[in-house]
Design a protein around this motif. Structure first.
Motif, PDB file in Angstrom:
ATOM      1  N   MET A 128      -1.967 -13.449  -2.916  1.00  0.00           N
ATOM      2  CA  MET A 128      -3.201 -12.918  -2.332  1.00  0.00           C
ATOM      3  C   MET A 128      -2.954 -11.597  -1.608  1.00  0.00           C
ATOM      4  O   MET A 128      -3.772 -10.680  -1.690  1.00  0.00           O
ATOM      5  CB  MET A 128      -3.823 -13.955  -1.390  1.00  0.00           C
ATOM      6  CG  MET A 128      -4.439 -15.127  -2.133  1.00  0.00           C
ATOM      7  SD  MET A 128      -5.159 -16.349  -1.033  1.00  0.00           S
ATOM      8  CE  MET A 128      -6.526 -15.462  -0.362  1.00  0.00           C
ATOM      9  N   LEU A 129      -1.837 -11.494  -0.906  1.00  0.00           N
ATOM     10  CA  LEU A 129      -1.486 -10.231  -0.244  1.00  0.00           C
ATOM     11  C   LEU A 129      -1.300  -9.119  -1.280  1.00  0.00           C
ATOM     12  O   LEU A 129      -1.782  -7.995  -1.096  1.00  0.00           O
ATOM     13  CB  LEU A 129      -0.213 -10.389   0.587  1.00  0.00           C
ATOM     14  CG  LEU A 129      -0.367 -10.997   1.962  1.00  0.00           C
ATOM     15  CD1 LEU A 129       0.995 -11.159   2.626  1.00  0.00           C
ATOM     16  CD2 LEU A 129      -1.284 -10.165   2.820  1.00  0.00           C
ATOM     17  N   GLY A 130      -0.622  -9.428  -2.361  1.00  0.00           N
ATOM     18  CA  GLY A 130      -0.439  -8.447  -3.425  1.00  0.00           C
ATOM     19  C   GLY A 130      -1.769  -7.999  -4.015  1.00  0.00           C
ATOM     20  O   GLY A 130      -1.992  -6.817  -4.264  1.00  0.00           O
ATOM     21  N   TYR A 131      -2.651  -8.969  -4.217  1.00  0.00           N
ATOM     22  CA  TYR A 131      -3.976  -8.669  -4.755  1.00  0.00           C
ATOM     23  C   TYR A 131      -4.753  -7.767  -3.795  1.00  0.00           C
ATOM     24  O   TYR A 131      -5.398  -6.806  -4.218  1.00  0.00           O
ATOM     25  CB  TYR A 131      -4.733  -9.976  -5.003  1.00  0.00           C
ATOM     26  CG  TYR A 131      -6.135  -9.765  -5.513  1.00  0.00           C
ATOM     27  CD1 TYR A 131      -6.359  -9.393  -6.829  1.00  0.00           C
ATOM     28  CD2 TYR A 131      -7.230  -9.931  -4.670  1.00  0.00           C
ATOM     29  CE1 TYR A 131      -7.654  -9.193  -7.305  1.00  0.00           C
ATOM     30  CE2 TYR A 131      -8.517  -9.735  -5.126  1.00  0.00           C
ATOM     31  CZ  TYR A 131      -8.727  -9.364  -6.446  1.00  0.00           C
ATOM     32  OH  TYR A 131      -9.997  -9.164  -6.903  1.00  0.00           O
ATOM     33  N   LEU A 132      -4.706  -8.056  -2.500  1.00  0.00           N
ATOM     34  CA  LEU A 132      -5.414  -7.235  -1.504  1.00  0.00           C
ATOM     35  C   LEU A 132      -4.869  -5.805  -1.480  1.00  0.00           C
ATOM     36  O   LEU A 132      -5.638  -4.838  -1.418  1.00  0.00           O
ATOM     37  CB  LEU A 132      -5.310  -7.866  -0.113  1.00  0.00           C
ATOM     38  CG  LEU A 132      -6.160  -9.103   0.110  1.00  0.00           C
ATOM     39  CD1 LEU A 132      -5.869  -9.704   1.485  1.00  0.00           C
ATOM     40  CD2 LEU A 132      -7.623  -8.771  -0.022  1.00  0.00           C
ATOM     41  N   PHE A 133      -3.547  -5.655  -1.520  1.00  0.00           N
ATOM     42  CA  PHE A 133      -2.970  -4.311  -1.529  1.00  0.00           C
ATOM     43  C   PHE A 133      -3.353  -3.545  -2.795  1.00  0.00           C
ATOM     44  O   PHE A 133      -3.632  -2.346  -2.744  1.00  0.00           O
ATOM     45  CB  PHE A 133      -1.448  -4.367  -1.371  1.00  0.00           C
ATOM     46  CG  PHE A 133      -1.005  -4.660   0.032  1.00  0.00           C
ATOM     47  CD1 PHE A 133      -1.455  -3.888   1.090  1.00  0.00           C
ATOM     48  CD2 PHE A 133      -0.142  -5.694   0.294  1.00  0.00           C
ATOM     49  CE1 PHE A 133      -1.055  -4.150   2.383  1.00  0.00           C
ATOM     50  CE2 PHE A 133       0.270  -5.975   1.588  1.00  0.00           C
ATOM     51  CZ  PHE A 133      -0.185  -5.199   2.639  1.00  0.00           C
ATOM     52  N   ARG A 173      -5.515  -0.021  -2.993  1.00  0.00           N
ATOM     53  CA  ARG A 173      -5.046   1.132  -3.761  1.00  0.00           C
ATOM     54  C   ARG A 173      -6.111   1.571  -4.757  1.00  0.00           C
ATOM     55  O   ARG A 173      -6.383   2.758  -4.919  1.00  0.00           O
ATOM     56  CB  ARG A 173      -3.746   0.784  -4.493  1.00  0.00           C
ATOM     57  CG  ARG A 173      -3.119   1.982  -5.211  1.00  0.00           C
ATOM     58  CD  ARG A 173      -2.049   1.546  -6.187  1.00  0.00           C
ATOM     59  NE  ARG A 173      -2.577   0.793  -7.303  1.00  0.00           N
ATOM     60  CZ  ARG A 173      -3.256   1.304  -8.336  1.00  0.00           C
ATOM     61  NH1 ARG A 173      -3.511   2.588  -8.380  1.00  0.00           N
ATOM     62  NH2 ARG A 173      -3.682   0.535  -9.310  1.00  0.00           N
ATOM     63  N   HIS A 174      -6.760   0.621  -5.386  1.00  0.00           N
ATOM     64  CA  HIS A 174      -7.798   0.929  -6.371  1.00  0.00           C
ATOM     65  C   HIS A 174      -9.018   1.574  -5.697  1.00  0.00           C
ATOM     66  O   HIS A 174      -9.594   2.527  -6.233  1.00  0.00           O
ATOM     67  CB  HIS A 174      -8.207  -0.350  -7.112  1.00  0.00           C
ATOM     68  CG  HIS A 174      -9.073  -0.102  -8.293  1.00  0.00           C
ATOM     69  ND1 HIS A 174      -8.637   0.572  -9.412  1.00  0.00           N
ATOM     70  CD2 HIS A 174     -10.369  -0.419  -8.542  1.00  0.00           C
ATOM     71  CE1 HIS A 174      -9.616   0.659 -10.284  1.00  0.00           C
ATOM     72  NE2 HIS A 174     -10.680   0.059  -9.782  1.00  0.00           N
ATOM     73  N   ILE A 175      -9.394   1.085  -4.524  1.00  0.00           N
ATOM     74  CA  ILE A 175     -10.511   1.685  -3.780  1.00  0.00           C
ATOM     75  C   ILE A 175     -10.188   3.128  -3.409  1.00  0.00           C
ATOM     76  O   ILE A 175     -11.026   4.016  -3.544  1.00  0.00           O
ATOM     77  CB  ILE A 175     -10.844   0.840  -2.530  1.00  0.00           C
ATOM     78  CG1 ILE A 175     -11.510  -0.466  -2.943  1.00  0.00           C
ATOM     79  CG2 ILE A 175     -11.738   1.618  -1.562  1.00  0.00           C
ATOM     80  CD1 ILE A 175     -11.658  -1.470  -1.817  1.00  0.00           C
ATOM     81  N   LYS A 176      -8.975   3.383  -2.962  1.00  0.00           N
ATOM     82  CA  LYS A 176      -8.559   4.741  -2.609  1.00  0.00           C
ATOM     83  C   LYS A 176      -8.627   5.655  -3.839  1.00  0.00           C
ATOM     84  O   LYS A 176      -9.100   6.786  -3.760  1.00  0.00           O
ATOM     85  CB  LYS A 176      -7.137   4.714  -2.049  1.00  0.00           C
ATOM     86  CG  LYS A 176      -6.646   6.030  -1.551  1.00  0.00           C
ATOM     87  CD  LYS A 176      -5.253   5.895  -0.949  1.00  0.00           C
ATOM     88  CE  LYS A 176      -4.742   7.237  -0.507  1.00  0.00           C
ATOM     89  NZ  LYS A 176      -3.388   7.152   0.054  1.00  0.00           N
TER      90      LYS A 176
END
Length: 115
Positions: free
Chosen positions: A13-18, A22-25
């Motif tokens: 889940m942490l990996g998914y959030l990061f 990154r995708h939003i940026k």
């Protein structure tokens, strides 16, 4: 065994959030670039219209009419003093608009950090 499963799910889940951050940026940067491109395109269109207007002014000052030239009539008619003065006033007004739009464009690009 259950603790390991919870830890693995938590790390996933942490990996998914990061990855989402990154995708939003990345998407924000793409949007910024598209907006900048639209601003530059709109300014180029304005410059072309201004250039066409300047050519039309030159033709009319020399005594030619763009409308008549489009129909194939290339005869020259000497413009009156009043017509020349009106053309000069219109040109000065257009030059003022051109300068203010140019300053606005440069300021907008400067605020966006584009050189």
């Amino acid at each position: 065994m259950m603790k390991w499963l919870v830890v693995i799910i938590f790390i996933a889940m942490l990996g998914y959030l990061f990855e989402q951050r990154r995708h939003i940026k990345f998407l924000k940067q793409v949007n910024f670039n598209q907006e900048t491109r639209h601003i530059m395109t709109d300014h180029e269109i304005f410059l072309l219209k201004h250039q066409i207007g300047t050519y039309v002014y030159s033709l009319e000052t020399l005594g030619y009419s763009q409308d008549k030239m489009n129909r194939g009539d290339y005869t020259r008619h000497e413009p009156s003093q009043e017509k020349l003065q009106a053309l000069q006033e219109e040109l000065q007004r257009n030059q003022s608009i051109y300068r203010s739009k140019n300053i606005q464009f440069e300021t907008e690009l400067e605020l966006r950090g584009v050189e």
